[in-house]
Design a protein around this motif. Structure first.
Motif, PDB file in Angstrom:
ATOM      1  N   ARG A  98      64.844 -74.191  51.442  1.00 50.16           N
ATOM      2  CA  ARG A  98      64.584 -75.143  52.519  1.00 50.16           C
ATOM      3  C   ARG A  98      64.254 -74.365  53.791  1.00 50.16           C
ATOM      4  N   THR A  99      63.405 -74.936  54.624  1.00 49.97           N
ATOM      5  CA  THR A  99      62.992 -74.250  55.834  1.00 49.97           C
ATOM      6  C   THR A  99      63.703 -74.816  57.051  1.00 49.97           C
ATOM      7  N   ALA A 100      63.900 -73.941  58.041  1.00 49.30           N
ATOM      8  CA  ALA A 100      64.597 -74.329  59.257  1.00 49.30           C
ATOM      9  C   ALA A 100      63.650 -75.078  60.192  1.00 49.30           C
ATOM     10  N   SER A 101      64.174 -76.080  60.853  1.00 42.94           N
ATOM     11  CA  SER A 101      63.398 -76.801  61.858  1.00 42.94           C
ATOM     12  C   SER A 101      63.589 -76.125  63.205  1.00 42.94           C
ATOM     13  N   GLY A 102      62.706 -76.443  64.132  1.00 42.75           N
ATOM     14  CA  GLY A 102      62.811 -75.852  65.458  1.00 42.75           C
ATOM     15  C   GLY A 102      61.516 -75.979  66.223  1.00 42.75           C
ATOM     16  N   THR A 142      51.634 -73.340  62.005  1.00 43.28           N
ATOM     17  CA  THR A 142      50.231 -73.277  62.406  1.00 43.28           C
ATOM     18  C   THR A 142      50.068 -72.093  63.350  1.00 43.28           C
ATOM     19  N   TRP A 143      48.887 -71.544  63.394  1.00 38.17           N
ATOM     20  CA  TRP A 143      48.625 -70.444  64.324  1.00 38.17           C
ATOM     21  C   TRP A 143      48.815 -70.906  65.763  1.00 38.17           C
ATOM     22  N   GLU A 144      48.446 -72.139  66.044  1.00 35.82           N
ATOM     23  CA  GLU A 144      48.580 -72.649  67.400  1.00 35.82           C
ATOM     24  C   GLU A 144      50.040 -72.693  67.827  1.00 35.82           C
ATOM     25  N   SER A 145      50.907 -73.149  66.942  1.00 35.44           N
ATOM     26  CA  SER A 145      52.324 -73.235  67.275  1.00 35.44           C
ATOM     27  C   SER A 145      52.959 -71.851  67.364  1.00 35.44           C
ATOM     28  N   LEU A 146      52.589 -70.949  66.455  1.00 37.20           N
ATOM     29  CA  LEU A 146      53.174 -69.608  66.462  1.00 37.20           C
ATOM     30  C   LEU A 146      52.777 -68.819  67.706  1.00 37.20           C
ATOM     31  N   ALA A 147      51.707 -69.244  68.379  1.00 39.21           N
ATOM     32  CA  ALA A 147      51.227 -68.517  69.559  1.00 39.21           C
ATOM     33  C   ALA A 147      52.178 -68.620  70.748  1.00 39.21           C
ATOM     34  N   ASN A 152      62.397 -69.996  63.678  1.00 38.48           N
ATOM     35  CA  ASN A 152      63.335 -71.097  63.921  1.00 38.48           C
ATOM     36  C   ASN A 152      64.752 -70.733  63.506  1.00 38.48           C
ATOM     37  N   ALA A 153      64.897 -70.135  62.322  1.00 36.29           N
ATOM     38  CA  ALA A 153      66.234 -69.781  61.844  1.00 36.29           C
ATOM     39  C   ALA A 153      66.853 -68.698  62.710  1.00 36.29           C
ATOM     40  N   ASN A 154      66.034 -67.729  63.131  1.00 33.50           N
ATOM     41  CA  ASN A 154      66.541 -66.650  63.976  1.00 33.50           C
ATOM     42  C   ASN A 154      67.026 -67.187  65.318  1.00 33.50           C
TER      43      ASN A 154
END
Length: 553
Positions: free
Chosen positions: A37-41, A46-51, A315-317
């Motif tokens: 399961r992946t962490a929310s945050g 997306t590249w746009e969000s990771l920027a 997000n998890a970090n």
């Protein structure tokens, strides 16, 4: 049909012609896969969000990390990419393998894994040794292109807790890093097994075993009565798919690293397995750094699993650090947009300018996987070479990640220890000119930069330029102090720093005091129209490089 259902149907079919366009064009995130399961945050895949990513201060301050690029390919002690090149008829590694172990139809890489016991591995001692040498973070190999997980993986049965050493190697490294106060990282390379191990499906073209397939074609049924009974070789070799174009051309893979130019496109099952293995690794061992040996992110652009892993990592970090993101993701060959999303890694090379964003160069004392031949010919990098690389990289807003090749048994040899001890001695006296510094207005001066070679692919401009000398000086700053480090000692004891001439636009104030780190007292100097002229002491403080602490009047 609803867009989500359409994407799901197309993804299950996954024809190579459409998949990259769908991922790149729509920034899609498919239905959550069965498994991890992946962490929310704040971060989305997306590249746009990771920027929105910001490099954490711990990484910017650390400057120097050590890496154990160690796995079963170190067992033969015959260099990097052993698991691939042992299947190339006539190759040096193929000839070595046949002589040492036998023909790859009878003794394949899976059997090399079985030979590997890591009986001399002492992670606490090694990580403590690296911490004393000045490393501020430590990175452990989690898997290589050979697809063998070096941790307790529930998604990959071919792992070090069940086979080979039968130890949780990543767990041991992580515990040692925590004990010695180092930030912990992992390197993940297994996205490329799909095409990287295609030679395991070949057969000799000549000789007594011509036409007999190597073991890359084997399945679980072939293991009856053998040591690997119950293990499916295809879970390791991942070769139940059509070959890439030009697969018989051993060099073609380098043009296909980003899954173009005829590379066989990985199946959805393969991609999701990689996703689950990697997310489990990040959740179990909680590294603050993950190094991906990929163009941009793993499996991009034929799959979005790399984007999903990155978003999960950030997000998890952040949740572990009270909302503050302390994570670092390294990727290679990044465009300008991608460099905003992670930390650019240059392999065996340096940038030729101050980079606007923090970056890293990774290099090695010898070969990435241990090679006994380098030891035999005394071919390791010197402490001087490593220190010069560190000084140059730091002046350009970078970090240095240094791999000390580990023998198959888990130890490092005495020549490597001597190099690390040399680095340690310099860092103990000169560390203040490295840690916590930031680039100055210019990174340096001197003749070496005029002939500095450009980058090639992942980097690979290391050692191709003019050697550094006394006139090659690198600058960094911290608080109100300017550090100028000379990469050689002038024979006449006189050093001129042109960038600090009287009236220089780089340093308009007047110099008030100059000290040489590792040497007592202040130096005599004159600030003239030609530069800052220093009279050096009769005794050199070391044999590697010379850091000057320069303070304004």
């Amino acid at each position: 049909m609803h867009r989500r259902e359409l994407l799901k149907k197309l993804a299950l079919a996954a024809p190579a012609a459409w998949l990259p366009g769908v991922v790149a064009g729509l920034n899609w995130s498919p239905l959550a896969p069965a498994g991890e399961r992946t962490a929310s945050g704040n971060f989305r895949p997306t590249w746009e969000s990771l920027a929105q990513y910001q490099t954490p201060d711990w990484f910017r301050d650390a400057k120097f990390g050590m890496w154990a690029h160690w796995g079963p390919q170190c067992q033969p002690e015959y260099g990097d990419w052993y698991a691939r090149e042992m299947y190339m008829e006539g190759h040096d590694k193929y000839n070595f393998h046949v002589q040492k172990y036998g023909h790859p139809s009878k003794f394949g890489f899976k059997d090399v894994i079985n030979e590997w016991k890591a009986e001399a591995w002492q992670p606490d001692e090694l990580v403590g040794f690296y911490q004393k040498a000045g490393a501020k973070y430590f990175v452990a190999l989690a898997n290589h292109h050979d697809n063998f997980d070096l941790y307790n993986s529930t998604h990959q049965p071919w792992n070090a807790t069940r086979l080979g050493p039968k130890k949780d190697l990543v767990g041991g490294w992580a515990k040692a890093a925590k004990k010695h106060g180092l930030r912990f990282g992992v390197s993940v390379h297994a996205a490329h097994t799909w095409s990287w191990l295609e030679p395991s499906r070949r057969a000799d073209k000549a000789g007594p075993l011509a036409g007999v397939p190597y073991d890359g074609h084997m399945t679980a049924a072939d293991g009856a009565g053998k040591w690997w009974q119950g293990y499916d070789p295809q879970a390791l070799y991942a070769q139940n798919h059509p070959l890439s174009e030009n697969s018989l051309d051993n060099g073609a893979i380098h043009k296909q690293w980003n899954w173009g130019n005829g590379a066989a496109v990985p199946s959805r099952e393969y991609c999701e397995k990689f996703f689950n293995r990697t997310v489990e690794l990040l959740d179990k061992y909680e590294p603050d750094l993950v190094y991906f040996d990929d163009t941009a992110l793993p499996l991009w652009p034929v799959s979005d699993v790399g984007l999903r892993i990155a978003a999960h990592m950030y997000n998890a970090n952040a949740k572990r650090h009270g909302g503050r993101n302390e994570a670092v993701i390294n990727g290679k060959i990044l465009d300008e947009q991608q460099r905003k999303c992670m930390v650019w890694d240059i392999e065996r090379g340096q940038s030729n300018q101050i980079e606007p964003l923090p970056w890293q160069t990774c290099t090695c004392l010898g070969d990435w996987h241990y090679d006994r031949r380098i030891y035999d010919r005394h071919g390791y990098k010197s402490a001087k070479s490593v220190v010069h690389t560190l000084i140059d990289v730091v002046s350009k807003n970078g970090n240095l990640l240094l791999n000390v090749p580990v023998r198959g048994n888990g130890s490092i040899d005495e020549q490597e220890r001597a190099v690390v001890e040399g680095i340690a001695a310099w860092m103990q006296a000169n560390g203040e000119s490295i840690y916590g510094t930031r680039p100055w207005k210019i990174f340096g001066e001197g003749p070496a930069q005029a002939s500095a070679p450009g980058l090639s692919a992942q980097g690979f401009n290391e050692g191709k330029g003019k050697p550094f000398g006394p006139q090659d000086i690198r600058f960094v700053t911290k608080d109100k102090v300017l550090y100028a480090t000379a990469l050689g000692w002038p024979a006449d004891g006189q050093l001129l720093i042109a960038a600090l001439a009287a009236g220089s636009p780089h340093y308009p104030q007047r110099v008030g005091r100059v000290e040489l780190l590792g040497s007592p007292g202040a130096l005599h100097f004159e600030q003239t129209a030609q530069g800052l002229a220093l009279t050096l002491p009769a005794q050199k403080p070391n044999e590697l490089a010379y850091a000057f602490r320069i303070m304004p009047a």
